[in-house]
Design an enzyme around this catalytic site. Structure first.
Site, PDB file in Angstrom:
ATOM      1  N   PRO A 210       0.825  -1.207   0.000  1.00 56.31           N
ATOM      2  CA  PRO A 210       0.000   0.000   0.000  1.00 56.31           C
ATOM      3  C   PRO A 210       0.862   1.261   0.000  1.00 56.31           C
ATOM      4  O   PRO A 210       1.938   1.281   0.589  1.00 56.31           O
ATOM      5  CB  PRO A 210      -0.767  -0.079   1.317  1.00 56.31           C
ATOM      6  CG  PRO A 210      -0.648  -1.481   1.766  1.00 56.31           C
ATOM      7  CD  PRO A 210       0.572  -2.049   1.163  1.00 56.31           C
ATOM      8  N   THR A 212       2.513   2.724  -2.389  1.00 54.39           N
ATOM      9  CA  THR A 212       3.706   2.809  -3.227  1.00 54.39           C
ATOM     10  C   THR A 212       3.421   3.512  -4.542  1.00 54.39           C
ATOM     11  O   THR A 212       4.293   3.597  -5.396  1.00 54.39           O
ATOM     12  CB  THR A 212       4.271   1.411  -3.538  1.00 54.39           C
ATOM     13  OG1 THR A 212       3.202   0.567  -3.922  1.00 54.39           O
ATOM     14  CG2 THR A 212       4.971   0.837  -2.337  1.00 54.39           C
ATOM     15  N   GLY A 213       2.197   3.969  -4.729  1.00 53.80           N
ATOM     16  CA  GLY A 213       1.910   4.756  -5.921  1.00 53.80           C
ATOM     17  C   GLY A 213       1.308   3.964  -7.061  1.00 53.80           C
ATOM     18  O   GLY A 213       1.461   4.342  -8.215  1.00 53.80           O
ATOM     19  N   LYS A 214       0.570   2.903  -6.753  1.00 53.94           N
ATOM     20  CA  LYS A 214      -0.044   2.120  -7.828  1.00 53.94           C
ATOM     21  C   LYS A 214      -1.149   2.928  -8.511  1.00 53.94           C
ATOM     22  O   LYS A 214      -1.208   3.006  -9.738  1.00 53.94           O
ATOM     23  CB  LYS A 214      -0.618   0.802  -7.283  1.00 53.94           C
ATOM     24  CG  LYS A 214       0.429  -0.108  -6.692  1.00 53.94           C
ATOM     25  CD  LYS A 214      -0.160  -1.399  -6.181  1.00 53.94           C
ATOM     26  CE  LYS A 214      -1.063  -1.218  -4.975  1.00 53.94           C
ATOM     27  NZ  LYS A 214      -0.350  -0.683  -3.799  1.00 53.94           N
ATOM     28  N   HIS A 429      22.297 -11.013   5.420  1.00 52.53           N
ATOM     29  CA  HIS A 429      21.575 -12.206   4.981  1.00 52.53           C
ATOM     30  C   HIS A 429      21.577 -12.295   3.449  1.00 52.53           C
ATOM     31  O   HIS A 429      21.977 -13.307   2.879  1.00 52.53           O
ATOM     32  CB  HIS A 429      20.138 -12.152   5.520  1.00 52.53           C
ATOM     33  CG  HIS A 429      19.296 -13.329   5.153  1.00 52.53           C
ATOM     34  ND1 HIS A 429      18.980 -14.314   6.049  1.00 52.53           N
ATOM     35  CD2 HIS A 429      18.714 -13.685   3.987  1.00 52.53           C
ATOM     36  CE1 HIS A 429      18.234 -15.217   5.451  1.00 52.53           C
ATOM     37  NE2 HIS A 429      18.051 -14.861   4.186  1.00 52.53           N
ATOM     38  N   GLU A 430      21.164 -11.215   2.806  1.00 54.63           N
ATOM     39  CA  GLU A 430      21.077 -11.241   1.343  1.00 54.63           C
ATOM     40  C   GLU A 430      22.446 -11.332   0.692  1.00 54.63           C
ATOM     41  O   GLU A 430      22.624 -12.026  -0.298  1.00 54.63           O
ATOM     42  CB  GLU A 430      20.327 -10.005   0.834  1.00 54.63           C
ATOM     43  CG  GLU A 430      18.865  -9.953   1.245  1.00 54.63           C
ATOM     44  CD  GLU A 430      18.110 -11.225   0.904  1.00 54.63           C
ATOM     45  OE1 GLU A 430      18.392 -11.820  -0.157  1.00 54.63           O
ATOM     46  OE2 GLU A 430      17.271 -11.651   1.704  1.00 54.63           O
TER      47      GLU A 430
END
Ligand code: ADP
Ligand code: MG
Ligand code: ZN
Length: 620
Positions: A210, A212-214, A429-430
């Site tokens: 939510p 994020t500019g959709k 981690h990544e």
């Protein structure tokens, strides 16, 4: 502008019509008969016979308790004359009867009132009014924007000839924009595509958390293509009466086709597009709406230039039928912004806000990992409000920093915005996954490594570094895959000497893979060439069941533990022996939050000059 205003105007008119109808009915059924009903006047018996004798009577009615006389001038006076029945007095009544015979008057049958005006008013008028009312109602329901758009679907369709938004209003999101450029080109110039026979996707699904500019992005697409924008929000369907959802969808598509080229936008599509498999809480209305949507999407001709965009933050619950080719077969990820993206968004939204020169967006962006575009917009506004409250002419860094706390603090508890420690752990981690991949397989891990919270995935923020799946995989490759999956947790352990829950999805996948090595691919040394899992193919989805004795199952479990344990050890060794590289890449990732494949390769080449990486040519 929404058409809500129009709706408000319509309902009073409907009420006026209804009130008018009721008034007419009351008047005609109750008052009119009272007003024009014939009056009855008592007269004496002698007056009664007198009237007959002087030829004033037209008809006489004799019943058990009275005589009734209709005078010749009844039409003018509207009055009957009555007198008591005197049939007990034989003489008088015989005299009356012979008098009546003599005058040739009818007297047996009752007097029938033949007041046609009255009958017309009492019976015909109300019927006509009622029928007219329903015809009017029916016509207005079928006509677009009629006088009484009572329950009319058009009223909530949000139509804009021009959204006034362009890609310049959307900061960052370069990937999403790139994916939408083709759609814009198609809307501008459908002929170019149809001439060649190319079919463009009918629909694209904007997926992302939510704020994020959709919605903004969908409007920007319409703005860039300079086409009208029709939108409908999925949540509105929930509150509707039975059958309304479907008819509203029909209406939306009808309007869109009339106005092509244009964009149809269905916001929060998950509210109608929920998977129908879940029969526990089936909802006929929603299903009807969904079916109508599917039918419309199949039925309309996209070559006219209608493109359907939909937005959701829960793509996993969508009905599979919606995602089939020819429907929303394109997925456009709209992710939370990274460090640079946040700076860009702050710049876009601060354009009209007076700021002190000391305001440093980089610091703000650094303090808000995981914040969405909407959060950042909110932070700027909150800071501006604080400046006003403090009686300042401009917003300073202090207000900005206070605003972060107000806007983000509540959210932090909900674990949506990462704390600094969490961010560092996720970075290690990544990097662990990515580095193990490169060291083991000598390939670039993936085209993007990110520590931005994600929409999907158990923990929401772990983007797994996985290689492209191949058709045939050797046992060595499968084992490497497991080592890579354990790399995240291994990296955490090496750096922090503690482990987190962040690896749960890795563990699940590693375990599954080890199980498959043993029970499906027959690759384990202990068990050899056997299959112990049965695939149950379901309609649109698979499940598996174990197909062996309990003792074997126990042995398999032990073997899985051996394999994953061995792989974890290998990851630990690899990472410990390249600790400096791990630290360096993790700190860059921590800083920038996203690394592209190229950036990773460059870093890696500098840090490990002896190892040359090959590109994994994946188009993910
Ligand atoms: P979503 O539909 O994804 O929930 P919205 O499109 O409604 O989010 O975004 C809410 C607001 O947040 C927008 O109106 C816009 O002002 C701001 N916003 C979000 N993302 C961005 C972005 N990338 N660039 C500029 N503004 C943004
Ligand atoms: Mg939205
Ligand atoms: Zn992981």
């Amino acid at each position: 502008m929404s058409n809500d205003k129009g709706k408000k105007k319509k309902s009073p008119i409907f009420i006026y019509y209804a009130i008018l109808l009721v008034v007419i009915l009351i008047v005609s059924y109750m008052l009119v008969p009272k007003l024009i009903e014939p009056k009855e006047k008592e007269i004496s018996f002698s007056e009664f016979t007198e009237m007959i004798k002087t030829d004033k009577a037209e008809q006489v009615e004799i019943n058990s308790n009275q005589f009734k006389l209709k005078p010749k001038d009844f039409k003018e006076t509207n009055t009957y004359y009555v007198t008591g029945n005197i049939s007990n007095y034989i003489d008088e009544s015989t005299a009356l009867l012979s008098l009546l015979d003599e005058k040739g008057l009818k007297y047996g049958s009752p007097i029938v009132s033949s007041n046609y005006v009255l009958e017309f008013i009492v019976y015909v008028v109300p019927t006509l009014v009622t029928v007219a009312f329903f015809i009017l109602l029916y016509r207005s329901m079928n006509k677009k924007g009629g006088v009484m758009s009572f329950g009319k679907n058009t009223s909530k369709i949000y139509a804009e000839t021009s959204t006034g938004k362009t890609f310049a209003d959307v900061a960052g999101q370069e990937e999403a924009k790139q994916n939408l450029v083709e759609i814009i080109d198609f809307l501008n110039n459908p002929g170019k595509y149809t001439a060649i026979g190319a079919k463009l996707p009918k629909g694209a699904l904007l997926v992302g958390p939510p704020g994020t500019g959709k919605t903004l992005m969908a409007k920007a697409v319409a703005g860039e293509a300079k086409v009208p924008f029709f939108s409908l929000s999925g949540s509105e369907f929930v509150e509707m009466f039975v059958g309304m959802g479907a008819s509203r969808v029909r209406d939306l598509f009808k309007q869109a086709t009339e106005n092509a080229p244009c964009i149809v936008f269905i916001d929060e599509i998950d509210a109608i597009g929920k998977s129908r498999d879940n029969s526990f809480n089936s909802n006929d209305e929603r299903e009807q709406t969904l079916n109508q949507l599917l039918a419309e999407m199949d039925g309309f001709d996209s070559s006219k230039g209608v493109v359907i965009l939909a937005a959701t933050n829960r793509p996993e619950i969508l009905d599979k039928a919606l995602l089939r080719p020819g429907r929303f077969d394109r997925r456009i990820i709209v992710d939370l912004p990274d460090q640079q993206g946040r700076i860009d968004i702050l710049n876009v939204h601060s354009k009209n806000v007076l700021m002190e020169p000391d305001v440093n967006f980089e610091v703000i962006a650094r303090a808000t990992p995981g914040a969405s575009g909407a959060d950042l917009e909110n932070i700027i506004n909150e800071a501006a409000l604080r400046a006003v409250r403090a009686g300042k002419a401009r917003v300073s860094q202090k207000e900005m920093e206070d605003a972060i706390e107000v806007v983000i603090a509540g959210e932090e508890k909900k674990n949506r915005v990462m704390s600094d420690d969490e961010k560092r752990i996720v970075a290690y981690h990544e990097t662990g996954h990515a580095l193990v991949t490169s060291l083991l397989t000598h390939t670039e891990p993936v085209h993007k490594i990110t520590i931005i919270p994600r929409t999907s995935g158990t923990l929401g923020y772990v983007m797994h570094v996985a290689k492209k799946e191949k058709v045939l995989m050797s046992k060595k490759e499968l084992m490497e895959e497991i080592v890579i999956l354990t790399g995240g947790r291994a990296s955490e352990e090496i750096e922090f000497q503690s482990i987190t829950t962040g690896a749960s999805n890795d563990i699940e996948r590693a375990t599954e893979m080890a199980r498959n090595i043993i029970t499906i691919y027959g690759m384990s040394d202990t068990f050899g060439f056997v299959n112990w899992q049965k695939k149950n193919t379901l309609y649109l989805g698979d499940s598996k069941t174990m197909n062996c004795s309990e003792e074997t199952q126990t042995k398999i479990d032990n073997e899985i533990q051996l394999i994953t344990g061995e792989c974890y050890k290998q990851a630990l060794e690899l990472l410990s022996s390249h600790k400096a590289t791990l630290d360096a890449i993790a700190s860059v990732l921590y800083e920038k939050e996203t690394l592209t494949g190229d950036e990773f390769m460059k870093l890696f080449a500098e840090l490990e000059p002896d190892i040359v990486l090959a590109r994994t040519d994946d188009g993910v």
